[in-house]
Every structure is written in structure tokens, then in C-alpha cells.
Design a protein around this motif. Structure first.
Motif, PDB file in Angstrom:
ATOM      1  N   GLY A 118       0.803  -1.212   0.000  1.00 52.40           N
ATOM      2  CA  GLY A 118       0.000   0.000   0.000  1.00 52.40           C
ATOM      3  C   GLY A 118       0.834   1.258   0.000  1.00 52.40           C
ATOM      4  O   GLY A 118       2.025   1.253   0.333  1.00 52.40           O
ATOM      5  N   GLN A 265      -3.700  -8.141   3.289  1.00 46.15           N
ATOM      6  CA  GLN A 265      -4.906  -7.435   3.715  1.00 46.15           C
ATOM      7  C   GLN A 265      -4.801  -6.967   5.154  1.00 46.15           C
ATOM      8  O   GLN A 265      -5.191  -5.844   5.488  1.00 46.15           O
ATOM      9  CB  GLN A 265      -6.127  -8.344   3.522  1.00 46.15           C
ATOM     10  N   ARG A 268      -2.329  -4.047   5.193  1.00 50.48           N
ATOM     11  CA  ARG A 268      -2.909  -2.875   4.540  1.00 50.48           C
ATOM     12  C   ARG A 268      -3.932  -2.194   5.451  1.00 50.48           C
ATOM     13  O   ARG A 268      -3.975  -0.966   5.567  1.00 50.48           O
ATOM     14  CB  ARG A 268      -3.539  -3.279   3.213  1.00 50.48           C
ATOM     15  N   GLY A 295      -1.967   5.841  -6.660  1.00 54.33           N
ATOM     16  CA  GLY A 295      -1.544   4.615  -6.011  1.00 54.33           C
ATOM     17  C   GLY A 295      -2.286   4.301  -4.739  1.00 54.33           C
ATOM     18  O   GLY A 295      -2.177   3.192  -4.202  1.00 54.33           O
ATOM     19  N   LYS A 297      -5.480   3.874  -4.274  1.00 56.71           N
ATOM     20  CA  LYS A 297      -6.578   2.924  -4.455  1.00 56.71           C
ATOM     21  C   LYS A 297      -6.092   1.548  -4.909  1.00 56.71           C
ATOM     22  O   LYS A 297      -6.621   0.528  -4.479  1.00 56.71           O
ATOM     23  CB  LYS A 297      -7.585   3.485  -5.466  1.00 56.71           C
ATOM     24  N   ASP A 298      -5.125   1.511  -5.800  1.00 52.91           N
ATOM     25  CA  ASP A 298      -4.621   0.232  -6.322  1.00 52.91           C
ATOM     26  C   ASP A 298      -3.109   0.322  -6.416  1.00 52.91           C
ATOM     27  O   ASP A 298      -2.547   0.611  -7.478  1.00 52.91           O
ATOM     28  CB  ASP A 298      -5.247  -0.055  -7.690  1.00 52.91           C
ATOM     29  N   PHE A 299      -2.458   0.065  -5.300  1.00 55.76           N
ATOM     30  CA  PHE A 299      -1.010   0.239  -5.239  1.00 55.76           C
ATOM     31  C   PHE A 299      -0.262  -0.719  -6.168  1.00 55.76           C
ATOM     32  O   PHE A 299       0.679  -0.305  -6.851  1.00 55.76           O
ATOM     33  CB  PHE A 299      -0.538   0.091  -3.793  1.00 55.76           C
ATOM     34  N   PRO A 300      -0.631  -2.002  -6.245  1.00 51.01           N
ATOM     35  CA  PRO A 300       0.092  -2.892  -7.169  1.00 51.01           C
ATOM     36  C   PRO A 300       0.049  -2.409  -8.616  1.00 51.01           C
ATOM     37  O   PRO A 300       1.067  -2.433  -9.321  1.00 51.01           O
ATOM     38  CB  PRO A 300      -0.622  -4.234  -7.000  1.00 51.01           C
ATOM     39  N   ALA A 301      -1.125  -1.961  -9.080  1.00 47.39           N
ATOM     40  CA  ALA A 301      -1.230  -1.463 -10.456  1.00 47.39           C
ATOM     41  C   ALA A 301      -0.412  -0.188 -10.632  1.00 47.39           C
ATOM     42  O   ALA A 301       0.208   0.025 -11.682  1.00 47.39           O
ATOM     43  CB  ALA A 301      -2.693  -1.208 -10.811  1.00 47.39           C
TER      44      ALA A 301
END
Length: 323
Positions: A118, A265, A268, A295, A297-301
Motif C-alpha cells: 500500500g 490485507q 494494509r 496509487g 486505491k490500487d497500489f500494485p497497479a
């Protein structure tokens, strides 16, 4: 009998991840937050209060461990080699998506050997000159860089780092003549900027704010897309005439590869709780940091997109690691 033995071994190896999924993580075992830099830098400054907040909220022990060297690679590799059981994490940053450009023969692959957890904070960078510099605006600096025969000298905290690549991108976009002077870290570069040995530098806001507020350094622009609440009177690069360059320094938490989703999870959620405490919000505000940047909302992406973006920047500025 052999099948039963193999099953027993497999369950034993999976126990840490299963216990995390059951909700008793972190328990009595300390959680290592590896900071891949020495104490006192921006990474360490953010990591320590966050670790304390997570300890207070969980009743566990989150310990910051400084493992510096090789531009952050040693600390990151330390996490890559750790068991994916929820007890070793990397307090990483944008630098870890830039490293593959500067070090093509890294001992690990950022894209596959680390699990993005995250976003912790996003801070602008600033274009700095000393307070008695003749450059009052970014336009003054660019004009001199274009017209002077010798050009300008800019400082960096190390070759191939964020500020080096940002300055080279700035140079490409503006046409200003600029030469890099590399230092072992930002602190000696700031010292030489104050002493007049270099003309300018790009720097992360938390490292520069005290000097800006004291009047020792002048911020000509912030590199974020919007102005920073910490420096509301300082224009963005776009406002100052360089619309195609927006760079923020971000910090995020990573685990080893193959970290169970339940562990990610748990971490995070705890991190989000810590970032929402009044103490952390006040500290982040003082550092000029936010937690709602790209980043969040969707850190991996986001990490995947950053790897692609900086690889493209490296190609655009024709960065050659061996030079």
C-alpha cells in the motif's frame, strides 16, 4: 505414512500465513520494517512514527531496521530473501522502480520479487536555489541555462536516482544546458548548494522544507501536478512554464513475493488505521505529505505503471548506466 509426514511438514511451513489469516497477527513476534537507507533520511523519518502507530494500534511490535547500501538494493534484497510470513516488510519508495534503469543487473526483479502492499505517503519535490541566487523564478533559471556558455551545475544525491533523472528530463524539455554533480546523498548536495558550489538541485520536500522556511534556500517550483499546502505560494512546474513534467516522491510498503493475500490485507488495514490517526496526519502535514495520491486505491497497479513510466523516461533521456 510418508504422505502423512509430507502433509505435516507442509502445514508446519504454512503456519505463519495461516495464523495471520486467523486474525492473531502479529502476535508476540516482532515485525521488521526494513528501511533501505541510513537513519535520519526521509525514509527513516516517515517509517519510525508509522511503526510506532502500528505498534500502538495492534499491540504488537513493529521495529524499524536500517539496512542501507547500494542505492537501497541491499535492504530490498534482504526483504526479497525473507520468508513470506508477514514478519518482514520493505519501507520502499519511488527509488525502487527507478533502480532497474540505473542497475540493469540487479540481484532481484522489482516487478516479480516484491509484493506491493500500500501507499504510505506522497510528497512533491522542489526545484531549489540558494536564497541569494540571481534566479528569482524558474524562467530566470531556464533562460540563463539556455544562454550561458558554461551552463548550470545541478546537484544530485546519486547517479541514476530520482532527482538525477528528473533534472535530466527537465533539461531535455527546456533546452537548458546543465551538468550533473553527483554526491553520496542529498545532505552533502544541499551543503554545496548553500555554499554556492552548485547552482540548483531537485530535492524531496521533507529534506528541503526547513531550509526553505529558514530562508536559506528558495523554492522556484514544486514538481507535483498541484501546489503543495506546505508551500502554497510556490508555483508548480506547469505554472512556471514546464507543463510536461510532473514528479512526486512516493513511499510504500512491500512484502516478499508469494505473500499470502490475507497477510497483505491485514497489513494494509493496519497501515490505513495508522495513517488515519491524528498524530500521523499532523506529522505528514508538517512534512508536506499526503496519503491520497496516485496509487492510494490500487497500489500494485500503480507500481507496475511506475516501472513502465520510468523505463520510458530512461529511454527518452538516453540514460546509460555505465557512463
Amino acid at each position: 505414512m510418508r504422505i502423512i509426514l509430507h502433509l505435516f511438514v507442509a502445514l508446519a511451513l504454512a503456519a505463519p500465513a495461516l495464523s495471520s489469516a486467523a486474525g492473531d497477527w502479529p502476535g508476540s513476534r516482532p515485525v521488521r520494517l526494513v528501511v533501505p537507507a541510513s537513519a535520519g533520511g526521509s525514509l527513516d523519518t516517515l517509517a519510525r512514527p508509522l511503526a510506532q502507530a502500528m505498534s500502538d494500534l495492534s499491540g504488537g511490535r513493529f521495529i524499524v531496521e536500517n539496512v542501507g547500501g547500494a542505492a537501497g538494493m541491499i535492504g530490498a534484497h534482504n526483504v526479497v530473501k525473507a520468508a513470506p510470513d508477514g514478519y518482514t516488510f520493505l519501507f520502499g519508495a519511488i527509488h525502487h522502480v527507478i533502480l532497474p534503469i540505473a542497475y540493469p543487473k540487479m540481484p532481484y526483479d522489482t516487478a516479480t520479487d516484491l509484493t506491493p502492499i500500500g501507499l504510505i505517503a506522497t510528497v512533491p519535490n522542489v526545484v531549489l536555489v540558494r536564497s541569494d541566487s540571481p534566479f528569482r523564478t524558474l524562467d530566470d533559471l531556464v533562460r540563463t541555462g539556455k544562454t550561458s556558455q558554461q551552463g548550470l551545475n545541478y546537484g544530485t544525491g546519486g547517479k541514476g536516482g530520482l532527482h538525477h533523472l528528473s533534472a535530466e528530463h527537465f533539461k531535455l524539455l527546456t533546452g537548458a544546458k546543465m551538468q550533473a554533480v553527483h554526491y553520496r546523498g542529498s545532505a552533502p548536495a544541499i551543503t554545496d548548494l548553500l555554499g554556492g558550489q552548485i547552482d540548483l538541485m531537485f530535492e524531496t520536500m521533507p529534506m528541503a522544507l526547513s531550509q526553505i522556511r529558514s530562508g536559506s534556500l528558495r523554492a522556484l517550483a514544486v514538481t507535483s501536478a498541484a501546489r503543495s499546502p506546505a508551500l502554497p505560494d510556490t508555483p508548480t512546474l506547469a505554472e512556471a512554464g514546464v507543463p510536461d513534467l510532473a514528479v512526486t516522491t512516493w513511499y510504500g510498503l512491500f512484502g516478499p513475493a508469494k505473500l499470502p493475500p490475507q497477510v497483505s490485507q491485514h497489513m494494509r488495514a493496519l497501515m490505513a488505521q495508522a495513517l488515519a490517526t491524528d498524530k500521523i496526519k499532523a506529522l505528514w502535514k508538517d512534512y508536506g505529505a499526503t496519503v491520497d495520491g496516485p496509487g492510494a486505491k490500487d497500489f500494485p497497479a500503480f507500481v507496475a505503471s511506475e516501472l513502465r513510466h520510468w523505463a520510458d523516461v530512461g529511454r527518452r533521456i538516453d540514460f546509460k548506466p555505465g557512463e
